[in-house]
Design a protein around this motif. Structure first.
Motif, mmCIF file in Angstrom:
data_model
loop_
_atom_site.group_PDB
_atom_site.id
_atom_site.type_symbol
_atom_site.label_atom_id
_atom_site.label_comp_id
_atom_site.label_asym_id
_atom_site.label_seq_id
_atom_site.Cartn_x
_atom_site.Cartn_y
_atom_site.Cartn_z
ATOM 1 N N LYS A 36 -2.443 53.217 92.821
ATOM 2 C CA LYS A 36 -3.513 54.015 92.165
ATOM 3 C C LYS A 36 -3.171 55.495 92.123
ATOM 4 C CE LYS A 36 -4.692 53.117 96.584
ATOM 5 N NZ LYS A 36 -4.863 51.957 97.413
ATOM 6 N N VAL A 59 -15.580 51.613 96.101
ATOM 7 C CA VAL A 59 -14.194 51.242 95.795
ATOM 8 C C VAL A 59 -13.243 51.543 96.951
ATOM 9 C CG1 VAL A 59 -14.574 51.533 93.308
ATOM 10 C CG2 VAL A 59 -13.649 53.453 94.639
ATOM 11 N N ASN A 60 -13.774 52.029 98.049
ATOM 12 C CA ASN A 60 -12.922 52.234 99.229
ATOM 13 C C ASN A 60 -13.462 51.401 100.381
ATOM 14 O OD1 ASN A 60 -12.268 53.980 101.925
ATOM 15 N ND2 ASN A 60 -10.583 53.948 100.484
ATOM 16 N N GLY A 61 -12.706 50.356 100.710
ATOM 17 C CA GLY A 61 -13.155 49.408 101.732
ATOM 18 C C GLY A 61 -13.237 50.025 103.110
ATOM 19 N N TYR A 69 -7.090 47.723 106.349
ATOM 20 C CA TYR A 69 -7.810 48.233 105.168
ATOM 21 C C TYR A 69 -7.360 49.645 104.825
ATOM 22 C CZ TYR A 69 -11.201 44.684 106.718
ATOM 23 O OH TYR A 69 -11.805 43.535 107.139
ATOM 24 N N ALA A 70 -7.083 50.433 105.871
ATOM 25 C CA ALA A 70 -6.877 51.870 105.661
ATOM 26 C C ALA A 70 -5.498 52.161 105.074
ATOM 27 C CB ALA A 70 -7.038 52.602 106.995
ATOM 28 N N GLU A 71 -5.402 53.259 104.339
ATOM 29 C CA GLU A 71 -4.118 53.744 103.831
ATOM 30 C C GLU A 71 -3.260 54.225 104.996
ATOM 31 O OE1 GLU A 71 -3.301 53.727 100.404
ATOM 32 O OE2 GLU A 71 -5.096 52.518 100.524
ATOM 33 N N ASP A 89 -8.627 57.791 102.646
ATOM 34 C CA ASP A 89 -9.809 56.910 102.608
ATOM 35 C C ASP A 89 -11.064 57.700 102.955
ATOM 36 O OD1 ASP A 89 -8.533 54.267 102.194
ATOM 37 O OD2 ASP A 89 -7.584 54.692 104.111
ATOM 38 N N ASP A 136 -8.680 58.490 97.981
ATOM 39 C CA ASP A 136 -8.349 57.153 97.463
ATOM 40 C C ASP A 136 -9.378 56.736 96.398
ATOM 41 O OD1 ASP A 136 -7.013 54.343 97.914
ATOM 42 O OD2 ASP A 136 -9.157 53.988 98.139
ATOM 43 N N LYS A 163 -9.009 55.985 92.204
ATOM 44 C CA LYS A 163 -9.534 54.779 91.521
ATOM 45 C C LYS A 163 -10.529 55.175 90.440
ATOM 46 C CE LYS A 163 -8.691 51.985 95.640
ATOM 47 N NZ LYS A 163 -9.205 51.605 96.956
ATOM 48 N N GLY A 203 -11.683 44.268 98.307
ATOM 49 C CA GLY A 203 -10.996 45.405 97.689
ATOM 50 C C GLY A 203 -9.658 45.696 98.321
ATOM 51 N N ALA A 204 -9.309 44.974 99.351
ATOM 52 C CA ALA A 204 -8.031 45.182 100.022
ATOM 53 C C ALA A 204 -7.662 43.875 100.713
ATOM 54 C CB ALA A 204 -8.147 46.320 101.051
HETATM 55 N N1 HSE Z 1 -7.367 51.898 101.635
HETATM 56 C C1 HSE Z 1 -7.919 51.179 100.547
HETATM 57 C C2 HSE Z 1 -9.356 50.835 100.898
HETATM 58 C C3 HSE Z 1 -7.104 49.929 100.282
HETATM 59 O O1 HSE Z 1 -9.767 51.055 102.038
HETATM 60 O O2 HSE Z 1 -10.086 50.380 100.045
HETATM 61 C C4 HSE Z 1 -7.170 49.437 98.875
HETATM 62 O O3 HSE Z 1 -6.878 50.399 97.933
#
Ligand code: HSE
Length: 442
Positions: free
Chosen positions: A109, A162-164, A192-194, A200, A205, A209, A304-305
């Motif tokens: 993204k 859109v951010n999990g 989940y985290a970048e 995030d 993030d 998106k 979402g992840a």
């Molecule tokens: N870090 C992103 C989230 C993973 O938490 O949604 C998916 O893009």
């Protein structure tokens, strides 16, 4: 009967998503082959360290290489899947793949939000496909919905989670009252985290998106750095409690709306009315609620992840490109509609919404009056007020406003925060409002 030749794929990256692609292609091989009418073969995988011990899947060692330039140029590769992340090497790899006449699938993204115009321009010039379903909401097929499902419709607005990671943190804080830092560690352990979790938590993030969604919905390239964003790190547990008392849940939102002359796009935590469908989107789940002219409200929800959900989107893109290849439609110029008059991003100061304001003030006669006077002078009208005692000093005064202009609210708060009666900087959370009320739970 399978009639077509196999489709050759190069994977750039064998982390969680790359590993998921290998696993899904193996586990669902028969169904995928039947749907495409051909096998999909991963013929090379570019990794940083071929000798790395622990991988998410076992792969044939002979497939691994460290040379992406060579992998990209191989004659037996139709599609390059960029799953490395980052924007420097990834951009070079994607542009090199396009230059070599390969179709591209990417989950990146940041790359598309920051360099999308260059990537899509190069793809158009080279006559190749670039697909990116996994870049927004992981496994939720929101890109396909906006590009194909709603192709005859007109999006008026959208609200999305859109951010999990942020959603997981806020949901878990709301349910458990546990501290932010502890829950962030959990989100990282769950994958989940970048790699850099500030993306995030700080809203970066989600802004990437949102830039991609705005481009699809409103045919408009936005400078991602111009999207107003607040992270979830300014949310205190006490705000989650107040939100609940007022009938709201705090969610990490992206919001976009077509104002005709301008497009509104913002990223921030918001008080969401508890009767909205989005209020029930908890944990690491993502959802996008779309308000469109013909369909009306519709909502898209899911993971979402995560390894397999994200890999599913990547493999579905590979299948779609494979179909295009066999239909001789791959890389066909796709008209990119442009609005007749270029539109600007609505400056945040011009956005109108409702606000939650938490003042930390001295408990003295006339204090409320002073707050209300300043707000009124700046055209900020009050809907509700509560005052709560604190054991540790000044009192909290929590105010919910009617619709007000962001610029007016900020001007009022700049004045209020200098008053001698104010002991703590005022906390501000925007309140989500608008069309999703039509999609409220019954
Ligand atoms: N870090 C992103 C989230 C993973 O938490 O949604 C998916 O893009």
């Amino acid at each position: 009967m399978v009639a077509n030749r196999p489709i050759g794929v190069a994977l750039l990256g064998l982390g969680n998503v790359g590993g998921g692609v290998v696993k899904l292609l193996h586990d669902n091989a028969a169904a995928i082959e039947a749907r495409l009418g051909a096998r999909i073969e991963v013929r090379t995988i570019v990794v940083r360290d071929p000798d790395k011990g622990q991988r998410v899947v076992d792969v044939d060692r002979s497939l691994l290489s460290t040379d992406f330039d060579r992998a990209i140029c191989r004659d037996d590769i139709d599609i390059v899947c960029e799953l490395m992340g980052g924007t420097t090497d990834a951009k070079r790899a994607v542009l090199a793949a396009i230059g070599a006449g390969k179709h591209v699938v990417t989950a990146n993204k940041a790359l598309l939000a920051e360099h999308g115009a260059e990537v899509f321009g190069a793809a158009d010039a080279a006559g190749v496909d670039v697909y990116y379903e996994a870049a927004v909401c992981g496994g939720v097929p929101i890109i396909r919905v906006l590009r194909e499902g709603l192709a005859s419709d007109r999006v008026e607005a959208l609200w999305g989670i859109v951010n999990g990671t942020s959603n997981y943190i806020l949901s878990t804080m709301t349910e458990s009252g546990r501290p932010f830092a502890e829950i962030l560690k959990e989100a990282q352990a769950l994958g989940y985290a970048e790699a850099d979790p500030t993306l995030d938590i700080g809203g970066g993030d989600a802004a990437h998106k949102l830039a991609i969604l705005v481009n699809l919905c409103f045919s408009m390239s936005v400078d991602v750095t111009a999207i107003a964003k607040d992270g979830i790190d300014g949310i205190d547990p006490i705000d989650l409690e107040y939100a609940e008392k007022f009938g709201y849940v705090v969610k990490p939102l992206v919001i976009a709306r077509d104002h005709g002359h301008a497009i509104e796009a913002r990223v921030h935590p918001a008080l969401v009315p508890a009767n909205w469908l989005l209020a029930d989107v908890s944990g690491a789940k993502n959802a996008v609620y779309v308000q469109s002219y013909a369909l009306g409200p519709s909502m898209y929800y899911g993971a979402g992840a995560g390894m397999l959900p994200t890999a599913m989107s990547v493999v579905s893109d590979i299948i779609e490109i494979g179909r295009n290849v066999f239909a001789h439609a791959a890389g066909a110029a796709r008209p990119r509609p442009r609005p007749e008059t270029p539109r600007r991003l609505l400056p945040l100061a011009e956005v109108r919404t409702k606000y939650y304001l938490r003042f930390g003030v001295l408990d003295k006669p006339g204090v409320l009056g002073q707050l209300m006077t300043v707000l009124g002078r700046h055209d900020v009208s009050i809907a509700q007020v509560v005052q709560a005692a604190r054991s540790d000093g000044p009192v909290w005064v929590v105010v919910l406003t009617h619709d007000a202009k962001e610029g007016d609210v900020r001007a009022a708060l700049a004045e209020i925060d200098t008053l001698p009666i104010v002991a703590d900087r005022t906390r501000v959370i925007r309140i989500a409002s608008g069309d999703p009320s039509k999609g409220a739970k019954s």
